[in-house]
Design a protein around this motif. Structure first.
Motif, PDB file in Angstrom:
ATOM      1  N   ALA A  34       0.847  -1.183   0.000  1.00 60.01           N
ATOM      2  CA  ALA A  34       0.000   0.000   0.000  1.00 60.01           C
ATOM      3  C   ALA A  34       0.879   1.227   0.000  1.00 60.01           C
ATOM      4  N   PRO A  35       0.305   2.388  -0.270  1.00 63.94           N
ATOM      5  CA  PRO A  35       1.087   3.610  -0.214  1.00 63.94           C
ATOM      6  C   PRO A  35       1.675   3.865   1.156  1.00 63.94           C
ATOM      7  N   ALA A  36       1.214   3.145   2.168  1.00 63.68           N
ATOM      8  CA  ALA A  36       1.774   3.317   3.506  1.00 63.68           C
ATOM      9  C   ALA A  36       3.221   2.883   3.563  1.00 63.68           C
ATOM     10  N   GLY A  41       6.854   9.451   7.616  1.00 61.26           N
ATOM     11  CA  GLY A  41       6.953  10.826   7.166  1.00 61.26           C
ATOM     12  C   GLY A  41       7.725  10.993   5.876  1.00 61.26           C
ATOM     13  N   ASP A  42       8.283   9.923   5.331  1.00 67.38           N
ATOM     14  CA  ASP A  42       9.038  10.019   4.089  1.00 67.38           C
ATOM     15  C   ASP A  42       8.070   9.938   2.913  1.00 67.38           C
ATOM     16  N   ARG A  43       8.118  10.908   2.033  1.00 61.26           N
ATOM     17  CA  ARG A  43       7.202  10.937   0.897  1.00 61.26           C
ATOM     18  C   ARG A  43       7.536   9.825  -0.095  1.00 61.26           C
ATOM     19  N   PRO A  44       6.592   9.458  -0.957  1.00 59.59           N
ATOM     20  CA  PRO A  44       6.851   8.414  -1.957  1.00 59.59           C
ATOM     21  C   PRO A  44       7.894   8.863  -2.981  1.00 59.59           C
ATOM     22  N   MET A  45       8.620   7.911  -3.493  1.00 60.37           N
ATOM     23  CA  MET A  45       9.653   8.160  -4.479  1.00 60.37           C
ATOM     24  C   MET A  45       9.034   8.509  -5.829  1.00 60.37           C
ATOM     25  N   THR A  46       9.674   9.404  -6.568  1.00 64.18           N
ATOM     26  CA  THR A  46       9.227   9.795  -7.894  1.00 64.18           C
ATOM     27  C   THR A  46      10.362   9.583  -8.899  1.00 64.18           C
ATOM     28  N   VAL A  47      10.029   9.707 -10.182  1.00 65.64           N
ATOM     29  CA  VAL A  47      11.046   9.619 -11.224  1.00 65.64           C
ATOM     30  C   VAL A  47      12.074  10.728 -11.055  1.00 65.64           C
ATOM     31  N   ALA A 230      13.461   0.480 -10.475  1.00 66.01           N
ATOM     32  CA  ALA A 230      12.966   1.850 -10.327  1.00 66.01           C
ATOM     33  C   ALA A 230      11.472   1.927 -10.622  1.00 66.01           C
ATOM     34  N   ASP A 231      11.051   1.261 -11.676  1.00 64.50           N
ATOM     35  CA  ASP A 231       9.643   1.273 -12.089  1.00 64.50           C
ATOM     36  C   ASP A 231       8.738   0.753 -10.978  1.00 64.50           C
ATOM     37  N   LYS A 232       9.051  -0.426 -10.477  1.00 62.37           N
ATOM     38  CA  LYS A 232       8.194  -1.045  -9.459  1.00 62.37           C
ATOM     39  C   LYS A 232       8.208  -0.276  -8.146  1.00 62.37           C
ATOM     40  N   MET A 233       9.363   0.268  -7.780  1.00 60.84           N
ATOM     41  CA  MET A 233       9.431   1.024  -6.529  1.00 60.84           C
ATOM     42  C   MET A 233       8.604   2.298  -6.593  1.00 60.84           C
ATOM     43  N   ILE A 234       8.640   2.969  -7.756  1.00 61.91           N
ATOM     44  CA  ILE A 234       7.829   4.170  -7.922  1.00 61.91           C
ATOM     45  C   ILE A 234       6.348   3.824  -7.880  1.00 61.91           C
ATOM     46  N   ARG A 235       5.968   2.747  -8.577  1.00 63.27           N
ATOM     47  CA  ARG A 235       4.570   2.320  -8.583  1.00 63.27           C
ATOM     48  C   ARG A 235       4.102   1.937  -7.188  1.00 63.27           C
ATOM     49  N   ALA A 236       4.997   1.345  -6.392  1.00 60.01           N
ATOM     50  CA  ALA A 236       4.620   0.853  -5.071  1.00 60.01           C
ATOM     51  C   ALA A 236       4.627   1.938  -4.010  1.00 60.01           C
ATOM     52  N   GLY A 237       5.071   3.146  -4.345  1.00 61.17           N
ATOM     53  CA  GLY A 237       5.123   4.216  -3.367  1.00 61.17           C
ATOM     54  C   GLY A 237       6.222   4.032  -2.352  1.00 61.17           C
TER      55      GLY A 237
END
Length: 271
Positions: A34-36, A41-47, A230-237
């Motif tokens: 989940a996005p959790a 407090g760390d925001r999700p990773m982006t490209v 990188a792709d999967k980590m970004i998608r997974a938040g």
């Protein structure tokens, strides 16, 4: 890279694509729930995080490479060779720490690796273009190796984006087996050179050329695993700090590819 997470149907963050493999030894396997995943407090990773961290890592590598190259030319070749050895050993130790010490995503570990590897790249570039080919057109050789490295990187990014080669658990197992095989051959060749003086995989002969081509091919296909991570980590938040881990993986592959291309070019130039 900006199109990685949009090229496959707009999957929502925190949810893997239907049927996508999960948990095959990847450091981000726990982020698919989940996005959790970006808790604490760390925001999700982006490209943008991946691009920025990778750019910083490569910038440090280039800076230390230029530094060691300058030391060899203007100060002392002996000192530069020592720094090259320190860079090679230090880079290897740093990668092992990142892998087995659970430091994936550590900015300090990634940048320390970049500093060590920069020393190695600067020294090895001088060796391949200076001692190996008598110093003729050394900068041209380095430029050709850089262009080749960038070209392979962009080509494999296109291959991944179009889905021409699918990154699956089987693909990763095959890559792991091939990489281990190359490592064993390289170590065996090193021991053979130390104790007998024979260096068949690195002497510039036909076998050495074939071995370098195999290494270049493996390095190229390793980019697919890096892009998939990188792709999967970004998608997974995944947490934004994990972009440092992606940057480390890309830097390792880029340095390996560059040195193998430069080595191969030096064979042809010396011949």
């Amino acid at each position: 890279m900006n199109s990685l997470t949009t090229a496959k149907g707009g999957v929502q963050r925190g949810v893997y694509p239907s049927g996508a493999p999960q948990g095959y030894g990847d450091p981000y396997a726990g982020y698919g729930q989940a996005p959790a995943a970006a808790a604490g407090g760390d925001r999700p990773m982006t490209v943008d995080d991946v691009v920025a961290k990778t750019g910083m890592t490569l910038g440090v590598i280039v800076a230390f490479a230029v530094l060691n190259f300058g030391i060899a030319v203007f100060v002392s070749m002996g000192l530069a060779l020592i720094l090259t050895a320190v860079g090679a050993i230090g880079g290897l130790i740093t990668v092992l720490v990142a892998t087995f010490g659970k430091k994936y995503g550590s900015a300090a570990v990634t940048l320390i690796y970049a500093a060590f590897e920069g020393l190695f790249v600067g020294g090895i570039s001088l060796l391949f273009t200076g001692m190996t080919v008598g110093g003729s057109d050394g900068f041209v050789l380095i430029g050709q190796a850089i262009i080749g490295t960038v070209g392979v990187f962009l080509g494999m990014l296109f291959v991944y984006k179009t889905g021409a080669v699918k990154v699956t658990p089987k693909f990763n197992r095959i890559m792991t087996g091939a990489l281990v095989g190359v490592l064993v051959l390289a170590l065996g060749n090193l021991l053979l050179a130390m104790f007998t003086g024979s260096n068949p995989l690195r002497d510039g002969g036909m076998l050495a050329i074939v071995f370098s081509l195999v290494c270049i091919g493996l390095a190229a296909f390793s980019f697919l695993s890096d892009f998939d991570a990188a792709d999967k980590m970004i998608r997974a938040g995944a947490p934004a700090k994990m972009a440092w881990g992606v940057a480390l993986g890309l830097a390792v592959t880029l340095v390996w590819l560059y040195t193998e291309i430069l080595r191969l070019l030096s064979y042809f130039r010396s011949n």
